[in-house]
Design an enzyme around this catalytic site. Structure first.
Site: not given
Ligand SMILES: *[C@@H]1O[C@H](CO)[C@@H](O)[C@H](O)[C@H]1NC(C)=O
Ligand SMILES: *[C@@H]1O[C@H](CO)[C@@H](O)[C@H](O)[C@H]1NC(C)=O
Length: 324
Positions: A75, A113, A207, A216, A242-244
């Site tokens: 990302d 993604n 990712h 997620h 992916h998870d912020h």
């Protein structure tokens, strides 16, 4: 009949020889054999959402640890990757943000993604290296850094739901589809490479999450297809975004440590589902992670936007003492 049979055979041969091998890069460790690096994910937002603050602290810590390279777990450019190789986001979100002297090192990046929602070919295009020589982004590849081998994996194609709803978001599956063939070829090559790796530290980067207590959660396709292989081949660390947020989750059935470094810009989603007994650390804000590796120790630290160490621990391979 004979003709089509021959054609089928021929295409089979062509296909098997065109199965991309995992490209291998050699990145020497320091002369004392150690290695240090930073890992960051989910970042490209023109400096907004504290991206610039994170970048500033990465520069400070990078200097302090004399880092050898930087890992991006994907990302890289919001909301939809790059449009083309001239997309201004490349400069606004990368070149002009990570400007500190210590960050003028090689960056090794995978795709997330959101990158797949843009023009993937553009982000992978080696021509970007001419704009910024630090940039290296590939689907899947290996960095051999002597004491450590890093296996970078393209995890987006694993996730079935991205293939299912093309109306919601368009994904650029050029050179990927069909999914099954792509995944099985990647896993096959990864297994060979993991089996051949003699490095003290085996570190896998993708990712998507394997373990996560945030928005997620786990990525079931990866838990099913990838995790058993990582356990089997004694992988030490899996790093994802992916998870912020920032997370450290350990395991009871293996030695793997799961790190989430997804705090490159927009964070603070306030989602934690603390169902996991192995959760060691969770922080919902922005930040990044550092790894310092030697032939016996791996020291890992999580930082916030002020450069404070929020969580740290050391993995020691004691058995090495009496092998050598
Ligand atoms: C960054 O700036 C460019 C140029 O103004 C713009 O097109 C893009 O949408 C911006 N990206 C984000 C994530 O704000
Ligand atoms: C930037 O970081 C500070 C300190 O963690 C935080 O209070 C603030 O909400 C962050 N800003 C954004 C836009 O996330």
């Amino acid at each position: 009949m004979v003709h089509s049979l021959l054609a089928a055979l021929f295409s089979l041969i062509l296909y098997s020889s065109s199965m991309a091998e995992l490209t291998r890069f050699f990145h020497p460790a320091k002369s004392d054999g150690t290695l240090s690096l930073l890992a960051i994910g989910d970042w490209g937002r023109n400096g907004t959402f504290n991206q610039s603050l994170v970048a500033y602290q990465m520069g400070m810590i990078g200097e302090e640890l004399d880092i050898d390279f930087i890992i991006s777990v994907g990302d890289n450019f919001y909301e939809s990757g790059l449009r083309d190789v001239d997309d201004i986001s490349f400069e606004e979100s990368f070149c002009k943000i990570y400007t500190a002297k210590s960050l003028q090192k090689q960056w090794y990046s995978v795709l997330g993604n959101h990158d797949y929602r843009g023009n993937v070919m553009a982000q992978l295009d080696p021509i970007l290296k001419q704009i910024d020589s630090r940039w290296l982004c590939m689907r899947s590849f290996i960095v051999d850094a002597e004491i450590a081998n890093f296996f970078f994996l393209d995890t987006t194609p694993f996730v079935k739901k991205y293939w299912k709803n093309p109306k919601k978001n368009q994904y650029d599956w050029r050179e990927v589809a069909p999914r099954k063939r792509y995944i099985s070829s990647l896993l096959k090559e990864l297994e060979i490479a993991l089996g051949e790796s003699a490095a003290t530290w085996k570190i896998v980067i993708g990712h998507h999450t394997l373990r996560s207590v945030s928005e997620h959660g786990e990525t079931p396709e990866l838990v099913k297809l990838l995790l058993p292989m990582l356990i089997n081949y004694g992988v030490d660390i899996y790093i994802n975004g992916h998870d912020h947020c920032l997370q450290h989750i350990s395991s009871t059935d293996s030695f793997i440590h799961f790190l989430t470094s997804g705090g490159g810009s927009k964070a603070w989603r306030g989602i934690i589902m603390p169902t996991m007994e192995n959760l060691q650390f969770f922080y919902d804000g922005q930040g990044f992670v550092s790894l310092q590796l030697s032939s016996t120790d791996a020291e890992i630290k999580f930082y916030n936007v002020f450069g404070d160490v929020l969580h740290q621990w050391k993995i020691t391979k004691e058995f090495y003492d009496y092998i050598v």
